[in-house]
Scaffold this active site. Sequence first.
Site, PDB file in Angstrom:
ATOM      1  N   GLN B  88       0.798  -1.232   0.000  1.00  0.00           N
ATOM      2  CA  GLN B  88       0.000   0.000   0.000  1.00  0.00           C
ATOM      3  C   GLN B  88       0.831   1.283   0.000  1.00  0.00           C
ATOM      4  O   GLN B  88       1.961   1.317   0.478  1.00  0.00           O
ATOM      5  CB  GLN B  88      -0.911   0.047   1.229  1.00  0.00           C
ATOM      6  CG  GLN B  88      -0.188   0.153   2.553  1.00  0.00           C
ATOM      7  CD  GLN B  88      -1.125   0.068   3.758  1.00  0.00           C
ATOM      8  OE1 GLN B  88      -1.175   0.973   4.568  1.00  0.00           O
ATOM      9  NE2 GLN B  88      -1.877  -1.016   3.861  1.00  0.00           N
ATOM     10  N   GLU B 159      -4.167   3.284  -0.576  1.00  0.00           N
ATOM     11  CA  GLU B 159      -5.113   3.402   0.536  1.00  0.00           C
ATOM     12  C   GLU B 159      -5.511   4.870   0.641  1.00  0.00           C
ATOM     13  O   GLU B 159      -4.715   5.706   1.074  1.00  0.00           O
ATOM     14  CB  GLU B 159      -4.454   2.929   1.843  1.00  0.00           C
ATOM     15  CG  GLU B 159      -5.393   3.014   3.041  1.00  0.00           C
ATOM     16  CD  GLU B 159      -4.709   2.677   4.362  1.00  0.00           C
ATOM     17  OE1 GLU B 159      -3.470   2.534   4.381  1.00  0.00           O
ATOM     18  OE2 GLU B 159      -5.426   2.561   5.375  1.00  0.00           O
ATOM     19  N   HIS B 196       5.080  11.553  -6.239  1.00  0.00           N
ATOM     20  CA  HIS B 196       3.921  11.189  -7.062  1.00  0.00           C
ATOM     21  C   HIS B 196       3.706   9.685  -7.010  1.00  0.00           C
ATOM     22  O   HIS B 196       4.549   8.942  -6.535  1.00  0.00           O
ATOM     23  CB  HIS B 196       4.141  11.622  -8.515  1.00  0.00           C
ATOM     24  CG  HIS B 196       5.362  11.030  -9.152  1.00  0.00           C
ATOM     25  ND1 HIS B 196       6.538  11.725  -9.326  1.00  0.00           N
ATOM     26  CD2 HIS B 196       5.616   9.786  -9.659  1.00  0.00           C
ATOM     27  CE1 HIS B 196       7.447  10.956  -9.906  1.00  0.00           C
ATOM     28  NE2 HIS B 196       6.913   9.766 -10.107  1.00  0.00           N
ATOM     29  N   GLU B 242       1.938  10.216 -12.490  1.00  0.00           N
ATOM     30  CA  GLU B 242       2.721  10.107 -13.717  1.00  0.00           C
ATOM     31  C   GLU B 242       2.121   9.017 -14.602  1.00  0.00           C
ATOM     32  O   GLU B 242       1.632   7.996 -14.101  1.00  0.00           O
ATOM     33  CB  GLU B 242       4.188   9.776 -13.383  1.00  0.00           C
ATOM     34  CG  GLU B 242       5.125   9.894 -14.577  1.00  0.00           C
ATOM     35  CD  GLU B 242       6.598   9.825 -14.187  1.00  0.00           C
ATOM     36  OE1 GLU B 242       6.905   9.478 -13.035  1.00  0.00           O
ATOM     37  OE2 GLU B 242       7.443  10.118 -15.056  1.00  0.00           O
TER      38      GLU B 242
END
Lengths: 273, 273
Positions: B88, B159, B196, B242
């Site tokens: 996660q 999450e 990102h 991205e």
Amino acid sequence: MRRVSTSALAAIFGLLFTNASSFTTAFSSHHLRSSQRRVFQSTSTRFNMSSSSAAANTQDQQKQYQPDVSQFMTGDRPAETKDYVMQQTMLRVKDPLKSLHFYCSVLGFKLVMYSEFPQWGFNVYFVAPVDSVHIPQGDDETAKAARWKYCMNLPGCIELTYNYGTEQEDGQVYNTGNADSTGTTNGEKVKGGFGHIGITVPDVYEACERFQQMGVEFHKTPNSGGMKGLAFLKDPDGYLVEVLPQGPMIQKPVDCAGIEANNGGEGYKDNSK
Amino acid sequence: MRRVSTSALAAIFGLLFTNASSFTTAFSSHHLRSSQRRVFQSTSTRFNMSSSSAAANTQDQQKQYQPDVSQFMTGDRPAETKDYVMQQTMLRVKDPLKSLHFYCSVLGFKLVMYSEFPQWGFNVYFVAPVDSVHIPQGDDETAKAARWKYCMNLPGCIELTYNYGTEQEDGQVYNTGNADSTGTTNGEKVKGGFGHIGITVPDVYEACERFQQMGVEFHKTPNSGGMKGLAFLKDPDGYLVEVLPQGPMIQKPVDCAGIEANNGGEGYKDNSK
């Protein structure tokens, strides 16, 4: 540093997490007395609560905060997206060698691919928990192309980005996203967006015994704080790494720090408040 | 808002990215004249450069910044870690329905599991780009346990954490990690740690045509700025996503915003500086 004893919550979280299926059950508020609820909120590691959240106690508000999301769990994905891969999470790191030691030697990730751009002042390192036998090795063009393709199709990579010079700076360089000292101003807390990454392991307690022996810094050992059976590590930059089980949540009587599950545990500092 | 024209860089990045294998080759500095290097640095979306990075031009410094990391790419993972999963990445979101629409309806993720904790003021939503047929459905205990287990063994989940009340706050709630306005103080820039997430797709240009038609906000379309063939979207909270190809980097003459590859492209705002 605030330390809390949360024996009542130990029992509650034991109940919540012992059976994995309970995790998807919304507990009704009568499971907690108001005093317990306050203690829990003060020990949450996951969230930077907004001031308005404390007022969310009426039935109408609760309904509002539990939207019907069933449409997102079923049905087909849009056809155009059927091959999309969630490939990377990019984190900036102060010192690549320290980060690679942590992610590879401690967490068992492998360096899948890296690129150095000295003329532009940065390197990037892609790591993921895969066996190196799957990673195309070699420096010829064919090997590099194969490695790129392998990496770009591998879900759950971490892209560690290193900007030259940061390893020479004093102290913490990057904001971890959890309202810690970097990024706060005038005593006000920044609402950090990024929370943590999380790995899952066959046995959280066994994994944490090894992490402890390797000198890893814990934000929360499995039995400390209110939540039993999961842990939070700190990576070399202070980013949180949650450690969760791959099967049902369980708790063991004593964890790697010698903290007993049935006394709530000491030594847990919550830095997200 | 600074806009830059980077036609020289278009050619350079075309060279860099047209052949995927080039991505793993460190370009020597003679590929860039100093003027070009400055322009590139001003258009980098990936990094918050430290002041010291600009000085990293001597051979000794370059050597220092390119550590030998080969040990991390080969060999066996520690036996204790062989089953670990990078499961996660946790991001706090202002409005769960807007985020679920973006991740599911736009990016093709599915809601794998969610948990509501109204008495504690938060919900969590796990999303990943998987087919719903693989997600155990149902509300009985067996289904819930199976869903938990499926989710905890699924690499590359996001999450999404929603703290009650944030959807009622004005403007941007969370720091995206990229030194944008939230989290800055006294004109100083915060060094954002999180950068990102990134998805990979069979065809970046085709994917972006669809994103454009759906009204997604771009941080960078495939041909804008210096880097050709990759894009950055903004999710509803402003987090960057991205978009990269699963095969070799390619560039097409015109992108979804009508920007031509051979003129460098306009309309690219770099908010990481």
